[in-house]
Write an enzyme that holds these catalytic residues in place. Structure first.
Site, PDB file in Angstrom:
ATOM      1  N   GLY A  89      38.063 -10.416 -10.474  1.00  0.00           N
ATOM      2  CA  GLY A  89      36.719 -10.347  -9.925  1.00  0.00           C
ATOM      3  C   GLY A  89      35.985 -11.663 -10.089  1.00  0.00           C
ATOM      4  N   LEU A  90      34.668 -11.558 -10.337  1.00  0.00           N
ATOM      5  CA  LEU A  90      33.798 -12.733 -10.495  1.00  0.00           C
ATOM      6  C   LEU A  90      33.848 -13.642  -9.275  1.00  0.00           C
ATOM      7  CD1 LEU A  90      34.500 -13.630 -14.249  1.00  0.00           C
ATOM      8  CD2 LEU A  90      32.600 -12.312 -13.313  1.00  0.00           C
ATOM      9  N   CYS A  91      33.872 -13.046  -8.089  1.00  0.00           N
ATOM     10  CA  CYS A  91      33.856 -13.837  -6.861  1.00  0.00           C
ATOM     11  C   CYS A  91      32.859 -13.243  -5.860  1.00  0.00           C
ATOM     12  CB  CYS A  91      35.250 -13.945  -6.249  1.00  0.00           C
ATOM     13  SG  CYS A  91      36.159 -12.398  -6.114  1.00  0.00           S
ATOM     14  N   GLY A  92      31.718 -12.797  -6.364  1.00  0.00           N
ATOM     15  CA  GLY A  92      30.657 -12.304  -5.492  1.00  0.00           C
ATOM     16  C   GLY A  92      31.083 -11.058  -4.733  1.00  0.00           C
ATOM     17  N   PHE A  94      33.178 -10.913  -2.292  1.00  0.00           N
ATOM     18  CA  PHE A  94      34.418 -11.191  -1.559  1.00  0.00           C
ATOM     19  C   PHE A  94      35.254  -9.929  -1.374  1.00  0.00           C
ATOM     20  CE2 PHE A  94      38.942 -12.382  -1.670  1.00  0.00           C
ATOM     21  CZ  PHE A  94      39.008 -13.214  -0.563  1.00  0.00           C
TER      22      PHE A  94
END
Length: 295
Positions: A89-92, A94
């Site tokens: 994760g940690l990709c908005g 997306f």
């Protein structure tokens, strides 16, 4: 009101978080350059292969024995959706964009009376669809993102899809993925793989009557039977590269925003800390002066 000790602890915690997000941003930016170059390099090859197969397919239209990857099974009852997401994760938004488009497609197809099957690619897609659509999942692939993507991944996935088509278990197959536009923009896209869609000629293309006629050796049907499975793998590989580039672009943007927000939080808490500290000093001075006057 929070004490000075609590404020110091919060400021220190946010500073540590800012260091992490800043480092993740730089790592994503370094990976993005390579992933973007790979995705952009694959686009012309994938487009040229679709165009070439389209011309071959036009030559065998109406003939018997056309491969199922080109013509399908002749029915439109069972649809296989292949959502491509990241493993981390940690990709908005997306991954959420792919989830949303896939769910919308599932609901639309089911409302039309169609049967839907899922083949999630990426741990995030598997976790998401396992909650509400576990009964639709026929297979899954994970452990792909975050590293250089070998063509063998697309080859294995293409063979799985081809086997499902040849056995008549599915009639239509489509990819759902984020098409990379730039570091801030990834466009959720649905691309049909089976049966292969013919590309329409543009206004500036050469008219069909003026296209050069070729003789193929071996015949067109044999060439299509050889190239269609390869084309399936190439289109999947191009989508995987688009996903990798989009993931790193989205993560870089998300970590940049997180770093900026952390900086603003630190500034705000520092102001509160300074005001609280000054208030405490003022109160202590008042107590000292009051005590001296009382003596």
């Amino acid at each position: 009101m929070a004490s000075l000790k609590e404020l110091r602890a919060r400021i220190g915690s946010i500073k540590s978080t800012r260091k992490i997000t800043s480092a993740m941003k730089m790592v994503a930016a370094a990976k993005l350059r390579r992933a973007q170059a790979s995705a952009e390099a694959a686009r012309p090859y994938a487009a040229a292969m679709r165009r070439m197969l389209g011309e071959l397919a036009a030559a065998v239209q109406g003939e018997g024995g056309v491969p199922r990857l080109l013509s399908g099974t002749g029915q439109d009852k069972v649809h296989l959706l292949v959502p491509l997401t990241s493993d981390r994760g940690l990709c908005g938004g997306f991954n959420s964009n792919v989830h949303r488009l896939t769910v919308q497609t599932i609901r639309r197809l089911q409302s039309e009376g169609k049967t839907v099957r899922l083949l999630p690619v990426g741990r995030r897609a598997l976790n998401f669809f396992s909650r509400d659509y576990a009964d639709l999942i026929v297979d899954h692939v994970s452990g792909v993102s975050g590293k250089e993507i070998p063509f063998s991944v697309a080859s294995d996935l293409g063979e799985k899809i081809n086997a499902l088509v040849e056995t008549g278990e599915i009639d239509v197959c489509a990819l759902v993925f984020n098409k990379f536009h730039n570091a801030m923009t990834q466009v959720p896209t649905s691309q049909q793989l089976v049966p292969m869609l013919m590309e329409e000629r543009g206004a500036g293309d050469v008219p069909a009557d003026n296209v050069a006629q070729y003789e193929f050796e071996p015949d067109e049907a044999t060439i299509l039977a050889m190239l269609l499975p390869r084309n399936l793998q190439v289109q999947i590989y191009a989508a995987l590269l688009e996903t990798a580039a989009g993931e790193n672009g989205a993560r870089m943007t998300a970590m940049d925003n997180a770093t900026r927000n952390a900086g603003r939080s630190i500034d705000s808490l520092t102001q509160v800390y300074n005001r609280t500290r000054q208030t405490n000093i003022t109160n202590e001075l008042i107590e000292i002066i009051s005590g001296a006057q009382a003596v």
